[in-house]
Design a protein around this motif. Structure first.
Motif, PDB file in Angstrom:
ATOM      1  N   GLN A 135       6.148   8.148   4.806  1.00  0.00           N
ATOM      2  CA  GLN A 135       7.470   8.647   4.431  1.00  0.00           C
ATOM      3  C   GLN A 135       8.074   9.495   5.565  1.00  0.00           C
ATOM      4  OE1 GLN A 135       8.340   9.132   0.610  1.00  0.00           O
ATOM      5  NE2 GLN A 135       9.919  10.708   0.852  1.00  0.00           N
ATOM      6  N   PHE A 174      -9.324   8.554  -3.250  1.00  0.00           N
ATOM      7  CA  PHE A 174      -8.341   9.635  -3.114  1.00  0.00           C
ATOM      8  C   PHE A 174      -6.997   9.185  -3.665  1.00  0.00           C
ATOM      9  CE2 PHE A 174     -11.289   9.972   0.521  1.00  0.00           C
ATOM     10  CZ  PHE A 174     -11.809  11.223   0.274  1.00  0.00           C
ATOM     11  N   TYR A 190      -7.040  11.265   6.638  1.00  0.00           N
ATOM     12  CA  TYR A 190      -7.635   9.920   6.696  1.00  0.00           C
ATOM     13  C   TYR A 190      -7.498   9.175   5.380  1.00  0.00           C
ATOM     14  CZ  TYR A 190     -11.408  12.314   4.265  1.00  0.00           C
ATOM     15  OH  TYR A 190     -12.123  13.045   3.366  1.00  0.00           O
ATOM     16  N   MET A 191      -6.927   9.813   4.382  1.00  0.00           N
ATOM     17  CA  MET A 191      -6.917   9.202   3.053  1.00  0.00           C
ATOM     18  C   MET A 191      -5.895   8.075   2.975  1.00  0.00           C
ATOM     19  SD  MET A 191      -7.173  12.750   1.081  1.00  0.00           S
ATOM     20  CE  MET A 191      -8.437  13.914   1.576  1.00  0.00           C
ATOM     21  N   GLY A 192      -6.335   6.974   2.428  1.00  0.00           N
ATOM     22  CA  GLY A 192      -5.464   5.805   2.336  1.00  0.00           C
ATOM     23  C   GLY A 192      -5.817   4.807   3.419  1.00  0.00           C
ATOM     24  N   VAL A 217       0.871  -1.190   0.000  1.00  0.00           N
ATOM     25  CA  VAL A 217       0.000   0.000   0.000  1.00  0.00           C
ATOM     26  C   VAL A 217       0.908   1.240   0.000  1.00  0.00           C
ATOM     27  CG1 VAL A 217      -1.909  -1.117   1.218  1.00  0.00           C
ATOM     28  CG2 VAL A 217      -0.162   0.069   2.536  1.00  0.00           C
ATOM     29  N   PRO A 218       0.418   2.356  -0.514  1.00  0.00           N
ATOM     30  CA  PRO A 218       1.280   3.542  -0.569  1.00  0.00           C
ATOM     31  C   PRO A 218       1.713   3.990   0.822  1.00  0.00           C
ATOM     32  CG  PRO A 218      -0.996   4.094  -1.164  1.00  0.00           C
ATOM     33  CD  PRO A 218      -0.929   2.610  -1.048  1.00  0.00           C
ATOM     34  N   MET A 219       2.973   4.412   0.903  1.00  0.00           N
ATOM     35  CA  MET A 219       3.446   4.941   2.185  1.00  0.00           C
ATOM     36  C   MET A 219       2.765   6.268   2.495  1.00  0.00           C
ATOM     37  SD  MET A 219       7.457   4.184   1.628  1.00  0.00           S
ATOM     38  CE  MET A 219       8.121   5.352   2.765  1.00  0.00           C
ATOM     39  N   GLY A 220       2.524   7.042   1.444  1.00  0.00           N
ATOM     40  CA  GLY A 220       1.938   8.354   1.656  1.00  0.00           C
ATOM     41  C   GLY A 220       2.927   9.274   2.356  1.00  0.00           C
ATOM     42  N   LYS A 221       2.477  10.507   2.551  1.00  0.00           N
ATOM     43  CA  LYS A 221       3.348  11.464   3.238  1.00  0.00           C
ATOM     44  C   LYS A 221       3.590  11.009   4.670  1.00  0.00           C
ATOM     45  CE  LYS A 221       1.587  15.460   0.757  1.00  0.00           C
ATOM     46  NZ  LYS A 221       0.570  16.494   0.863  1.00  0.00           N
ATOM     47  N   LEU A 273      14.319   4.852   0.545  1.00  0.00           N
ATOM     48  CA  LEU A 273      14.594   5.114   1.972  1.00  0.00           C
ATOM     49  C   LEU A 273      14.908   3.826   2.733  1.00  0.00           C
ATOM     50  CD1 LEU A 273      11.778   7.676   2.889  1.00  0.00           C
ATOM     51  CD2 LEU A 273      14.233   8.093   3.029  1.00  0.00           C
ATOM     52  N   GLU A 331      11.474   8.406   7.653  1.00  0.00           N
ATOM     53  CA  GLU A 331      12.673   9.241   7.810  1.00  0.00           C
ATOM     54  C   GLU A 331      13.097   9.303   9.278  1.00  0.00           C
ATOM     55  OE1 GLU A 331      11.386  12.732   5.722  1.00  0.00           O
ATOM     56  OE2 GLU A 331      11.840  11.819   3.763  1.00  0.00           O
ATOM     57  N   ASN A 347      -8.055   4.093  -1.671  1.00  0.00           N
ATOM     58  CA  ASN A 347      -7.676   4.982  -0.549  1.00  0.00           C
ATOM     59  C   ASN A 347      -8.859   5.679   0.119  1.00  0.00           C
ATOM     60  OD1 ASN A 347      -4.832   4.530  -1.010  1.00  0.00           O
ATOM     61  ND2 ASN A 347      -5.066   5.812  -2.818  1.00  0.00           N
ATOM     62  N   VAL A 398      -3.055   8.964  -3.001  1.00  0.00           N
ATOM     63  CA  VAL A 398      -2.072   9.004  -1.906  1.00  0.00           C
ATOM     64  C   VAL A 398      -0.712   8.724  -2.528  1.00  0.00           C
ATOM     65  CG1 VAL A 398      -1.284   7.875   0.216  1.00  0.00           C
ATOM     66  CG2 VAL A 398      -3.715   8.235  -0.137  1.00  0.00           C
ATOM     67  N   GLN A 399       0.284   9.544  -2.185  1.00  0.00           N
ATOM     68  CA  GLN A 399       1.577   9.372  -2.863  1.00  0.00           C
ATOM     69  C   GLN A 399       2.254   8.066  -2.444  1.00  0.00           C
ATOM     70  OE1 GLN A 399       3.710  12.965  -1.660  1.00  0.00           O
ATOM     71  NE2 GLN A 399       5.040  11.744  -0.353  1.00  0.00           N
ATOM     72  N   GLN A 400       2.945   7.474  -3.405  1.00  0.00           N
ATOM     73  CA  GLN A 400       3.506   6.145  -3.190  1.00  0.00           C
ATOM     74  C   GLN A 400       4.595   6.127  -2.119  1.00  0.00           C
ATOM     75  OE1 GLN A 400       1.821   3.768  -4.801  1.00  0.00           O
ATOM     76  NE2 GLN A 400       2.930   2.359  -3.487  1.00  0.00           N
ATOM     77  N   PRO A 441       7.491  -1.409   4.655  1.00  0.00           N
ATOM     78  CA  PRO A 441       6.079  -1.275   4.273  1.00  0.00           C
ATOM     79  C   PRO A 441       5.293  -2.468   4.831  1.00  0.00           C
ATOM     80  CG  PRO A 441       7.501  -0.857   2.389  1.00  0.00           C
ATOM     81  CD  PRO A 441       8.393  -1.386   3.491  1.00  0.00           C
TER      82      PRO A 441
END
Ligand SMILES: Cc1cc2nc3c(=O)[nH]c(=O)nc-3n(C[C@H](O)[C@H](O)[C@H](O)COP(=O)(O)OP(=O)(O)OC[C@H]3O[C@@H](n4cnc5c(N)ncnc54)[C@H](O)[C@@H]3O)c2cc1C
Ligand code: SF4
Lengths: 533, 160
Positions: A167, B136, A323-325, A160-164, B145, A171, A200, B138-140, A182
């Motif tokens: 990420q 929606f 809440y998206m994702g 599934v996308p990490m999203g902001k 990293l 970090e 999402n 959502v960025q991957q 992930p």
């Protein structure tokens, strides 16, 4: 009313009942599953409405005592700091689950040998591995191969996308040199086996309208039914009946209209989860089994394990995903294995989560005194909106006999069947582990840039993992079922849900529950000629 | 907490209670012209709050609102709902009404209704629509990293 005898009767159509039914279907035996709940209609799940979040607090809520559905049974949780979360329907609690889908680790099956606590399982990781793989294909698992916290496992769909949020947290983990990866999820990130990919929506906890989240009503059940299994809904089982030779003869259940039936069966399989299964066994008393069925060890309902959770939320200066994702994104198992330098044994997983919904952010801000009523409300809210991300620490819960499911002396469900009562205390080991988990997560959230940190410990409403109340083992005095799920006392009675867990590991249980159900079903098929010997 | 799972469509309250509730809700979440948002005492939102409250709790709420309304009369010569916004806010703070049972009962329902209102959502930059079917983006995320994590090698115990 008496119905025609069947070969296999499964009670409960959740995660484990579905997997067992599907696996056994290829025997062409006559299989019936009785489920007290109904089929859900995904198009009616909350995310198809603007006010989707409000329904978290109502009919799609996680607590059966507040949900107000007549398919639920009440659970007396007054003697526990953690209340039970479940769902009663075709698909069981997977209707609401987040779809976090980790496997156990090889070390999780050898707790006594490695760490001198609890007990080893009578089976190991290698025994379950082919069933994990089979279940992964059936449910459709997304993830990234190569996680150094695990032996190699196949990748079916990309993660599934990490999203902001993921990420930003990743970090932070990197700054501290800690493990992260992930998450493995039971969420289709591509169109898979007739299911549409995740878009999402962010409402996984209230049922996936898109059908991307692998609840067992849309994965195993359609296939099991196609292969001949009969699933009867709104049928609530009161007790298992036995004959003079200590064999189960079937079950007594109530249909939708409250009419009582006796369904005869050659084999009975319980899949009612770690609370529903001991409840049913304890309700099945007779002169031969005055303390409940399959209970010669006295361990039915004992050793209840939940996974104590701590929730640690960071408030960030910049906008993240909100809440998206899917709620799940990355995990960390930096503190998973026992480290003798710590003051507790075993360990935990951090499951990182994205933000809250629009309403949820307001509630959490108000609850923690960060968002006031009055003219400051708007500016304070805007500091929360889309700025939350964090993690829950899912701690291994060790089995303790005083943590129990018993029958409540007065509480009954709408059919007059005695309801369960849970009694549970957090162990010293869990308390130390939770404290450690909060301290370390605070470090990682700060390293990720969080400006404010909110913690809840334990998550009081978070009794969503129900394990250990009819444990498996080779010694009939110390376990309820044998190493392939058959009751030591009643040789045509099997249990396939989380009740049979010996220990809980520090990960969500459903992938292992289903792998076990497939393993037990397969063991039955392999022994079909001498199943009751 | 009220069970607001199902909207109760046939609930009505009289005009006086509606005004009293509106005054309280506007005090809790005031309108803000700069942000372009209504207060929670906005007619549509009040109606939604009333619909979402359990019918059984409405009489209790009406009684508590009347009590609150009268509480200011002795000192300020006007009922709570007759006070201008800033005086209501002052009274609310001075008497720590955030802890008042009435505020607790209507509080969570108010948040649920307020933050579903399209004007409020738009002011937050959120499209006022159900998540389904559009979903929606959502960025991957940047999987490179993971390099230091991979470099460290396996961290699980092999029990042999
Ligand atoms: C909010 C929430 C979030 C969760 N998140 C995760 C997650 O991210 N990852 C994860 O691994 N797990 C998660 N879980 C847990 C997961 O859902 C369960 O581990 C899993 O569903 C258990 O499977 P089961 O077959 O043992 O029981 P269930 O899926 O609970 O199914 C039991 C079924 O038996 C039926 N039943 C019980 N008694 C009777 C009776 N007497 N007669 C007839 N029918 C009966 C019930 O109605 C129910 O449908 C979550 C659970 C919840 C509630
Ligand atoms: S985020 Fe994905 S899995 Fe979760 S509800 Fe939405 S579409 Fe389903």
């Amino acid at each position: 009313m008496k119905s025609e005898k069947v070969d296999v009767l499964i009670v409960g159509a959740g995660a484990s009942g579905a997997a067992a039914a599907w696996s056994l279907a290829d025997t062409r035996m006559r299989i019936v599953c009785l489920e007290q709940g109904e089929w859900m209609n995904p198009s009616e799940y909350p995310t198809s409405r603007v006010d989707w979040e409000s329904r978290n607090f109502g009919s799609m809520g996680i607590n059966p005592n507040h949900r107000g559905r007549d398919t639920d049974y009440a659970i007396n949780d007054t003697d526990s700091p953690i209340s039970v979360a479940n769902f009663n329907a075709v698909g069981g609690s997977t209707i609401l689950y987040a779809g976090h889908f980790p496997r156990f680790h090889p070390s999780d099956f050898r707790v006594r040998s490695l760490d001198g606590v609890a007990d080893d399982w009578p089976i190991d990781y290698t025994t379950l591995e082919p069933y994990y793989d089979e279940n992964d294909r059936m449910m459709g698992v997304s993830g990234l191969a190569g996680d150094p916290a695990y032996p190699p496992k196949p990748q079916i769909m990309p993660p599934v996308p990490m999203g902001k949020s993921g990420q930003t947290l990743a970090e932070g983990f990197n700054k501290l040199g800690w493990h992260w990866w992930p998450s493995d999820t039971a969420i289709a990130t591509e169109d898979y086996d007739g299911r549409a990919q995740c878009i999402n929506l962010g409402g996984c906890y209230t049922g996936c309208t898109q059908g991307a989240k692998a609840s067992s009503d849309i994965t195993y059940w359609p296939k099991a039914i196609r292969n001949g299994v009969e699933l009867r809904t709104r049928c609530r089982v009161r007790e298992i009946t036995v004959n003079g030779s200590d064999f189960a003869t079937g079950v007594v259940y109530y249909d939708e209209n409250g009419e009582e039936h006796h369904q005869e069966a050659e084999i009975v399989i319980l899949a009612c989860n770690g609370v529903g299964t001991p409840r049913l066994l304890l309700n099945s008393t007779s002169s031969r089994f005055p303390n409940g069925l399959a209970n010669s060890s006295g361990l039915v309902g004992k050793n209840l394990m939940f996974h104590p959770y701590a929730l640690i939320t960071g408030v960030f200066p910049e906008e993240l995903d909100g809440y998206m994702g899917p709620g799940v994104c990355i995990w960390s198992q930096e503190f998973y294995e026992t480290d003798p330098s710590r003051d507790f044994v075993r360990g935990f997983t951090y499951e990182c989560s994205r933000g809250r919904g629009i309403v949820g952010s307001a509630m959490i801000g108000l609850g923690y005194g960060r968002i006031p009523w009055g003219s400051e409300h708007h500016s304070a809210y805007r500091k929360f909106h889309k700025r939350l991300a964090g993690m829950s620490a899912i701690c291994e819960d060790l089995p303790e006999e005083h943590n129990t499911v018993t029958l409540d002396p007065s509480l009954t469900d709408s059919n007059g069947i005695p309801c369960p009562k849970i009694s549970y205390t957090l162990s010293e080991n869990s308390e130390k582990m939770l404290e450690f988990a909060i301290a370390r997560s605070t470090e990682v959230l700060k390293a990720s840039g969080a400006e404010d940190i909110l913690t809840e410990c334990p998550i009081a409403h978070g009794g969503w993992h129900l394990m250990g109340t009819a444990r498996m083992g080779t010694d009939p005095e110390k376990s309820v079922v044998n190493d392939w799920g058959r009751s030591h006392d009643v040789r045509n009675l099997f249990i396939v849900d989380g009740s049979i867990f010996v220990t809980s590991a520090g990960v969500n249980p459903t992938r292992t529950i289903q792998a076990l159900a497939l393993y037990i079903a397969d063991s039955m098929k392999k022994r079909i000629a001498n199943l009751f010997d | 907490m009220p069970n607001n799972s199902e909207i109760i469509s046939n609930v009505t309250i009289d005009e006086k209670v509606r005004l009293q509730l509106g005054a309280l809700l506007d005090t809790m979440i005031p309108p803000n012209d700069y942000l372009g948002v209504p207060g929670a005492g906005d007619n549509e939102i009040v109606l939604q709050v009333v619909r979402s409250l359990r019918a059984a709790s409405l009489q209790r709420i009406a009684d508590a609102l009347e009590e609150l309304d009268q509480s200011t009369v002795g000192e300020l010569n006007r009922t709570f709902s007759e006070l201008p916004q800033h005086e209501r806010e002052e009274w609310f703070g001075k008497h720590d009404l955030a802890r008042h049972e009435l505020v607790r009962i209507v509080g969570s329902v108010t948040l649920q209704c307020y933050y579903c209102d399209s004007r409020v959502l738009e002011s937050l930059g959120v499209e006022p629509r159900p998540p389904f079917p559009k979903g929606f983006e959502v960025q991957q995320g940047d999987l490179s990293l993971l390099e230091p994590v991979r470099k460290r090698g396996p961290i699980y115990r092999d029990p042999g």
